[in-house]
Design a protein around this motif. Structure first.
Motif, PDB file in Angstrom:
ATOM      1  N   ARG A   1       2.280  -3.832   2.080  1.00  0.00           N
ATOM      2  CA  ARG A   1       2.435  -4.356   0.658  1.00  0.00           C
ATOM      3  C   ARG A   1       2.200  -3.193  -0.480  1.00  0.00           C
ATOM      4  NH1 ARG A   1      -2.187  -6.960   1.135  1.00  0.00           N
ATOM      5  NH2 ARG A   1      -1.200  -8.838   2.230  1.00  0.00           N
ATOM      6  N   GLN A   2       1.303  -2.197  -0.285  1.00  0.00           N
ATOM      7  CA  GLN A   2       1.486  -1.163  -1.074  1.00  0.00           C
ATOM      8  C   GLN A   2       2.863  -0.344  -1.474  1.00  0.00           C
ATOM      9  OE1 GLN A   2      -1.777   1.021   0.361  1.00  0.00           O
ATOM     10  NE2 GLN A   2      -3.304  -0.088  -0.945  1.00  0.00           N
ATOM     11  N   LEU A   3       3.348  -0.006  -0.199  1.00  0.00           N
ATOM     12  CA  LEU A   3       4.586   0.749  -0.177  1.00  0.00           C
ATOM     13  C   LEU A   3       5.771   0.127  -0.663  1.00  0.00           C
ATOM     14  CD1 LEU A   3       4.334   2.982   3.135  1.00  0.00           C
ATOM     15  CD2 LEU A   3       4.110   3.864   0.656  1.00  0.00           C
ATOM     16  N   SER A   4       5.889  -1.157  -0.561  1.00  0.00           N
ATOM     17  CA  SER A   4       6.810  -1.985  -1.004  1.00  0.00           C
ATOM     18  C   SER A   4       6.787  -2.155  -2.704  1.00  0.00           C
ATOM     19  CB  SER A   4       6.714  -3.617  -0.474  1.00  0.00           C
ATOM     20  OG  SER A   4       5.725  -4.374  -0.956  1.00  0.00           O
ATOM     21  N   ARG A   5       5.930  -1.916  -3.257  1.00  0.00           N
ATOM     22  CA  ARG A   5       5.674  -1.859  -4.621  1.00  0.00           C
ATOM     23  C   ARG A   5       5.977  -0.582  -5.514  1.00  0.00           C
ATOM     24  NH1 ARG A   5      -0.165  -5.078  -4.494  1.00  0.00           N
ATOM     25  NH2 ARG A   5       0.844  -7.252  -3.990  1.00  0.00           N
ATOM     26  N   VAL A   6       6.286   0.337  -4.640  1.00  0.00           N
ATOM     27  CA  VAL A   6       6.395   1.573  -5.327  1.00  0.00           C
ATOM     28  C   VAL A   6       7.780   2.344  -5.184  1.00  0.00           C
ATOM     29  CG1 VAL A   6       3.886   2.314  -5.527  1.00  0.00           C
ATOM     30  CG2 VAL A   6       5.201   3.097  -3.563  1.00  0.00           C
ATOM     31  N   ASN A   7       8.303   3.009  -5.969  1.00  0.00           N
ATOM     32  CA  ASN A   7       9.581   3.681  -5.922  1.00  0.00           C
ATOM     33  C   ASN A   7       9.476   4.943  -6.773  1.00  0.00           C
ATOM     34  OD1 ASN A   7      11.921   4.614  -5.437  1.00  0.00           O
ATOM     35  ND2 ASN A   7      12.995   3.036  -6.826  1.00  0.00           N
ATOM     36  N   HIS A   8       9.109   6.147  -6.086  1.00  0.00           N
ATOM     37  CA  HIS A   8       8.725   7.380  -6.835  1.00  0.00           C
ATOM     38  C   HIS A   8       9.227   8.517  -5.844  1.00  0.00           C
ATOM     39  CE1 HIS A   8       6.717  10.695  -8.716  1.00  0.00           C
ATOM     40  NE2 HIS A   8       6.740   9.930  -9.930  1.00  0.00           N
ATOM     41  N   PRO A   9       9.799   9.309  -6.344  1.00  0.00           N
ATOM     42  CA  PRO A   9      10.263  10.738  -5.725  1.00  0.00           C
ATOM     43  C   PRO A   9       9.275  11.448  -4.891  1.00  0.00           C
ATOM     44  CG  PRO A   9      10.954  11.324  -7.799  1.00  0.00           C
ATOM     45  CD  PRO A   9      10.271   9.482  -7.952  1.00  0.00           C
ATOM     46  N   ASN A  10       8.030  11.219  -5.299  1.00  0.00           N
ATOM     47  CA  ASN A  10       6.857  11.975  -4.687  1.00  0.00           C
ATOM     48  C   ASN A  10       6.088  10.956  -3.584  1.00  0.00           C
ATOM     49  OD1 ASN A  10       7.460  14.228  -6.275  1.00  0.00           O
ATOM     50  ND2 ASN A  10       6.077  13.748  -7.791  1.00  0.00           N
ATOM     51  N   ILE A  11       6.701   9.871  -3.487  1.00  0.00           N
ATOM     52  CA  ILE A  11       5.910   9.020  -2.593  1.00  0.00           C
ATOM     53  C   ILE A  11       6.997   8.571  -1.568  1.00  0.00           C
ATOM     54  CG2 ILE A  11       4.974   6.748  -2.136  1.00  0.00           C
ATOM     55  CD1 ILE A  11       4.058   6.698  -5.162  1.00  0.00           C
ATOM     56  N   VAL A  12       6.529   8.548  -0.313  1.00  0.00           N
ATOM     57  CA  VAL A  12       7.536   8.290   0.908  1.00  0.00           C
ATOM     58  C   VAL A  12       8.281   6.630   0.677  1.00  0.00           C
ATOM     59  CG1 VAL A  12       7.614   7.827   3.468  1.00  0.00           C
ATOM     60  CG2 VAL A  12       6.387   9.791   2.514  1.00  0.00           C
ATOM     61  N   LYS A  13       9.520   6.761   0.765  1.00  0.00           N
ATOM     62  CA  LYS A  13      10.160   5.442   0.632  1.00  0.00           C
ATOM     63  C   LYS A  13       9.918   4.644   1.843  1.00  0.00           C
ATOM     64  CE  LYS A  13      14.728   3.659  -0.488  1.00  0.00           C
ATOM     65  NZ  LYS A  13      14.162   2.564  -1.486  1.00  0.00           N
ATOM     66  N   LEU A  14       9.707   3.390   1.584  1.00  0.00           N
ATOM     67  CA  LEU A  14       9.552   2.170   2.713  1.00  0.00           C
ATOM     68  C   LEU A  14      10.876   1.525   2.701  1.00  0.00           C
ATOM     69  CD1 LEU A  14       8.080   0.551   4.749  1.00  0.00           C
ATOM     70  CD2 LEU A  14       7.713  -1.149   2.599  1.00  0.00           C
ATOM     71  N   TYR A  15      11.763   1.767   3.855  1.00  0.00           N
ATOM     72  CA  TYR A  15      12.983   0.978   3.893  1.00  0.00           C
ATOM     73  C   TYR A  15      12.856  -0.363   4.320  1.00  0.00           C
ATOM     74  CZ  TYR A  15      14.979   5.798   3.764  1.00  0.00           C
ATOM     75  OH  TYR A  15      15.353   6.838   3.264  1.00  0.00           O
ATOM     76  N   GLY A  16      11.783  -0.645   5.155  1.00  0.00           N
ATOM     77  CA  GLY A  16      11.833  -1.839   5.643  1.00  0.00           C
ATOM     78  C   GLY A  16      10.695  -1.952   6.723  1.00  0.00           C
ATOM     79  N   SER A  17      10.894  -3.173   7.466  1.00  0.00           N
ATOM     80  CA  SER A  17       9.639  -3.358   8.663  1.00  0.00           C
ATOM     81  C   SER A  17      10.648  -4.117   9.877  1.00  0.00           C
ATOM     82  CB  SER A  17       8.604  -4.088   8.133  1.00  0.00           C
ATOM     83  OG  SER A  17       8.981  -5.398   8.222  1.00  0.00           O
ATOM     84  N   CYS A  18       9.926  -3.880  10.982  1.00  0.00           N
ATOM     85  CA  CYS A  18      10.530  -4.652  12.295  1.00  0.00           C
ATOM     86  C   CYS A  18       9.548  -5.666  12.553  1.00  0.00           C
ATOM     87  CB  CYS A  18      10.870  -3.604  13.240  1.00  0.00           C
ATOM     88  SG  CYS A  18      11.978  -2.313  13.125  1.00  0.00           S
ATOM     89  N   ASP A  19      10.113  -6.832  13.057  1.00  0.00           N
ATOM     90  CA  ASP A  19       9.250  -7.740  13.507  1.00  0.00           C
ATOM     91  C   ASP A  19       8.737  -7.524  15.022  1.00  0.00           C
ATOM     92  OD1 ASP A  19       8.079 -10.088  12.815  1.00  0.00           O
ATOM     93  OD2 ASP A  19       9.865 -11.475  13.420  1.00  0.00           O
ATOM     94  N   ASN A  20       9.634  -7.053  16.028  1.00  0.00           N
ATOM     95  CA  ASN A  20       9.255  -6.977  17.375  1.00  0.00           C
ATOM     96  C   ASN A  20       9.755  -5.529  17.978  1.00  0.00           C
ATOM     97  OD1 ASN A  20       8.471  -7.484  19.852  1.00  0.00           O
ATOM     98  ND2 ASN A  20      10.149  -9.206  20.097  1.00  0.00           N
ATOM     99  N   PRO A  21       9.143  -4.780  18.179  1.00  0.00           N
ATOM    100  CA  PRO A  21       7.731  -4.649  17.834  1.00  0.00           C
ATOM    101  C   PRO A  21       7.448  -4.401  16.445  1.00  0.00           C
ATOM    102  CG  PRO A  21       8.685  -2.181  18.541  1.00  0.00           C
ATOM    103  CD  PRO A  21       9.744  -3.352  18.748  1.00  0.00           C
ATOM    104  N   VAL A  22       6.233  -4.589  15.949  1.00  0.00           N
ATOM    105  CA  VAL A  22       5.934  -4.565  14.588  1.00  0.00           C
ATOM    106  C   VAL A  22       5.803  -3.023  14.155  1.00  0.00           C
ATOM    107  CG1 VAL A  22       4.216  -5.023  12.825  1.00  0.00           C
ATOM    108  CG2 VAL A  22       4.654  -6.934  14.709  1.00  0.00           C
ATOM    109  N   CYS A  23       6.642  -2.817  13.228  1.00  0.00           N
ATOM    110  CA  CYS A  23       6.540  -1.314  12.797  1.00  0.00           C
ATOM    111  C   CYS A  23       7.063  -1.096  11.556  1.00  0.00           C
ATOM    112  CB  CYS A  23       7.435  -0.283  13.680  1.00  0.00           C
ATOM    113  SG  CYS A  23       9.094  -0.702  13.816  1.00  0.00           S
ATOM    114  N   LEU A  24       6.736  -0.128  10.596  1.00  0.00           N
ATOM    115  CA  LEU A  24       7.486   0.115   9.479  1.00  0.00           C
ATOM    116  C   LEU A  24       8.404   1.005   9.379  1.00  0.00           C
ATOM    117  CD1 LEU A  24       4.182   0.748   6.959  1.00  0.00           C
ATOM    118  CD2 LEU A  24       5.478  -1.229   7.175  1.00  0.00           C
ATOM    119  N   VAL A  25       9.539   1.116   8.724  1.00  0.00           N
ATOM    120  CA  VAL A  25      10.574   1.952   8.749  1.00  0.00           C
ATOM    121  C   VAL A  25      10.708   2.720   7.217  1.00  0.00           C
ATOM    122  CG1 VAL A  25      12.826   2.505   9.114  1.00  0.00           C
ATOM    123  CG2 VAL A  25      11.977   0.541  10.302  1.00  0.00           C
TER     124      VAL A  25
END
Length: 107
Positions: A66-90
């Motif tokens: 939730r937190q990473l999906s709300r931010v877009n800044h060059p000094n914050i690691v970008k969230l590309y998405g997530s996987c369902d199975n297995p559960v993980c953040l990309v």
């Protein structure tokens, strides 16, 4: 239900429901708040994959998602998405590791 569907992402956020078979996992590089972090390749770029190890860690996973999906800044690691199975953040891969581990370089 997909992990992306478990949280409401704000309008304008770029966030993908990623298929795990589209990721080439290379090696474990550390531990995060809620699981193991792996270096991997997705769509031709280096990424970090953050996994959860138990259902008890699902809440921490959802908070970070939730937190990473709300931010877009060059000094914050970008969230590309997530996987369902297995559960993980990309996420964007930080070549030099975590800021926590590098803090002595900035003192």
């Amino acid at each position: 239900r997909s992990s992306a569907a478990m949280v409401e992402t704000p309008a304008g956020c770029v966030f993908e429901d990623i298929q795990h078979e589209d990721i080439q996992v290379e090696a474990a590089v550390g531990r995060g708040t809620f699981g193991v972090v792996f270096k991997a390749v997705w769509k031709g770029k280096d990424v970090a994959i953050k996994t959860i190890e138990s259902d008890n860690e699902r809440n921490a996973f959802l908070v970070e998602l939730r937190q990473l999906s709300r931010v877009n800044h060059p000094n914050i690691v970008k969230l590309y998405g997530s996987c369902d199975n297995p559960v993980c953040l990309v996420m964007e891969y930080a070549e030099c590791g975590s800021l926590y581990n590098r803090k002595s370089c900035f003192v």
